[in-house]
Write a protein that holds these residues in place. Structure first.
Motif, PDB file in Angstrom:
ATOM      1  N   ASN A  34     -33.873 -59.351  -2.257  1.00  0.00           N
ATOM      2  CA  ASN A  34     -32.980 -58.435  -2.967  1.00  0.00           C
ATOM      3  C   ASN A  34     -33.178 -56.981  -2.582  1.00  0.00           C
ATOM      4  OD1 ASN A  34     -31.594 -60.327  -4.754  1.00  0.00           O
ATOM      5  ND2 ASN A  34     -33.654 -60.726  -5.486  1.00  0.00           N
ATOM      6  N   ASN A  78     -29.968 -52.317 -10.790  1.00  0.00           N
ATOM      7  CA  ASN A  78     -28.990 -53.010 -11.616  1.00  0.00           C
ATOM      8  C   ASN A  78     -29.606 -54.232 -12.305  1.00  0.00           C
ATOM      9  OD1 ASN A  78     -26.440 -53.423 -12.712  1.00  0.00           O
ATOM     10  ND2 ASN A  78     -25.735 -54.631 -10.986  1.00  0.00           N
ATOM     11  N   LYS A  79     -28.844 -54.783 -13.222  1.00  0.00           N
ATOM     12  CA  LYS A  79     -29.201 -56.002 -13.970  1.00  0.00           C
ATOM     13  C   LYS A  79     -30.453 -55.812 -14.835  1.00  0.00           C
ATOM     14  CE  LYS A  79     -27.076 -58.997 -10.549  1.00  0.00           C
ATOM     15  NZ  LYS A  79     -25.895 -59.434 -11.245  1.00  0.00           N
ATOM     16  N   ARG A  80     -30.623 -54.628 -15.352  1.00  0.00           N
ATOM     17  CA  ARG A  80     -31.806 -54.323 -16.155  1.00  0.00           C
ATOM     18  C   ARG A  80     -31.754 -54.979 -17.531  1.00  0.00           C
ATOM     19  NH1 ARG A  80     -35.481 -53.806 -13.040  1.00  0.00           N
ATOM     20  NH2 ARG A  80     -36.702 -53.039 -14.757  1.00  0.00           N
ATOM     21  N   ASP A  81     -30.637 -55.618 -17.852  1.00  0.00           N
ATOM     22  CA  ASP A  81     -30.508 -56.309 -19.128  1.00  0.00           C
ATOM     23  C   ASP A  81     -31.040 -57.741 -19.069  1.00  0.00           C
ATOM     24  OD1 ASP A  81     -28.406 -56.881 -17.340  1.00  0.00           O
ATOM     25  OD2 ASP A  81     -27.116 -57.574 -18.964  1.00  0.00           O
ATOM     26  N   LEU A  82     -31.352 -58.227 -17.881  1.00  0.00           N
ATOM     27  CA  LEU A  82     -31.837 -59.598 -17.745  1.00  0.00           C
ATOM     28  C   LEU A  82     -33.292 -59.717 -18.190  1.00  0.00           C
ATOM     29  CD1 LEU A  82     -30.283 -60.558 -14.298  1.00  0.00           C
ATOM     30  CD2 LEU A  82     -29.361 -60.934 -16.586  1.00  0.00           C
ATOM     31  N   VAL A 115     -37.214 -58.993 -15.742  1.00  0.00           N
ATOM     32  CA  VAL A 115     -36.963 -58.133 -14.583  1.00  0.00           C
ATOM     33  C   VAL A 115     -38.258 -57.424 -14.199  1.00  0.00           C
ATOM     34  CG1 VAL A 115     -34.527 -57.784 -15.054  1.00  0.00           C
ATOM     35  CG2 VAL A 115     -36.177 -56.201 -16.025  1.00  0.00           C
ATOM     36  N   GLU A 123     -31.628 -46.818 -13.896  1.00  0.00           N
ATOM     37  CA  GLU A 123     -31.526 -48.180 -14.404  1.00  0.00           C
ATOM     38  C   GLU A 123     -30.062 -48.408 -14.740  1.00  0.00           C
ATOM     39  OE1 GLU A 123     -34.653 -49.826 -17.044  1.00  0.00           O
ATOM     40  OE2 GLU A 123     -35.127 -47.698 -17.314  1.00  0.00           O
ATOM     41  N   THR A 171     -22.316 -54.531 -15.993  1.00  0.00           N
ATOM     42  CA  THR A 171     -21.319 -55.232 -16.813  1.00  0.00           C
ATOM     43  C   THR A 171     -20.867 -54.421 -18.012  1.00  0.00           C
ATOM     44  OG1 THR A 171     -23.091 -56.379 -17.998  1.00  0.00           O
ATOM     45  CG2 THR A 171     -22.079 -57.539 -16.139  1.00  0.00           C
ATOM     46  N   ASN A 172     -21.714 -53.493 -18.480  1.00  0.00           N
ATOM     47  CA  ASN A 172     -21.278 -52.647 -19.597  1.00  0.00           C
ATOM     48  C   ASN A 172     -21.215 -51.166 -19.207  1.00  0.00           C
ATOM     49  OD1 ASN A 172     -23.888 -51.597 -19.759  1.00  0.00           O
ATOM     50  ND2 ASN A 172     -24.459 -52.835 -21.532  1.00  0.00           N
ATOM     51  N   VAL A 181     -26.844 -51.384 -15.991  1.00  0.00           N
ATOM     52  CA  VAL A 181     -26.285 -52.670 -16.419  1.00  0.00           C
ATOM     53  C   VAL A 181     -24.795 -52.539 -16.118  1.00  0.00           C
ATOM     54  CG1 VAL A 181     -25.940 -54.283 -18.322  1.00  0.00           C
ATOM     55  CG2 VAL A 181     -28.020 -52.887 -18.234  1.00  0.00           C
ATOM     56  N   CYS A 216     -39.122 -64.847  -9.820  1.00  0.00           N
ATOM     57  CA  CYS A 216     -38.458 -63.556  -9.587  1.00  0.00           C
ATOM     58  C   CYS A 216     -39.227 -62.739  -8.559  1.00  0.00           C
ATOM     59  CB  CYS A 216     -38.321 -62.782 -10.885  1.00  0.00           C
ATOM     60  SG  CYS A 216     -37.118 -63.494 -12.014  1.00  0.00           S
TER      61      CYS A 216
END
Length: 92
Positions: free
Chosen positions: A14, A39-43, A46, A65, A69-70, A67, A7
């Motif tokens: 990115n 974004n994508k802080r649920d992965l 990170v 921060e 998708t939700n 996410v 990452c």
């Protein structure tokens, strides 16, 4: 190579430099309304917010921060950007 190292190795792919966008070239970033939308802080694995902020902050812009998708953080980001734009319009 473990996932965290992978990452970090991809980190620079990115990062978007606003000065590289044709619409922004030559503009003064200090005068443009923008926020950092992380974004994508649920992965898993990170990069921590402190590390991202240290690398990405150009001025004292707001950091959110998210996410997507939700919907977490999306409305907050939009609200602050809209406020920045309206403030800029009022100033002329």
């Amino acid at each position: 190579m473990n996932l965290q190292l992978k990452c970090k190795a991809r980190f620079h792919y990115n990062v978007f430099d606003p000065q590289s966008a044709p619409e922004v070239k030559g503009a003064n970033l200090a005068e443009l309304p923008y926020v950092l939308h992380l974004n994508k802080r649920d992965l898993i694995n990170v990069t921590p917010i402190d590390e991202l902020s240290q690398e990405l902050l150009k001025k004292r812009e707001p950091v959110f921060e998210a996410v997507a998708t939700n919907g977490t953080g999306v409305f907050d980001t939009l609200k602050v950007v809209a406020k920045q734009v309206l403030t800029g319009v009022r100033k002329g």
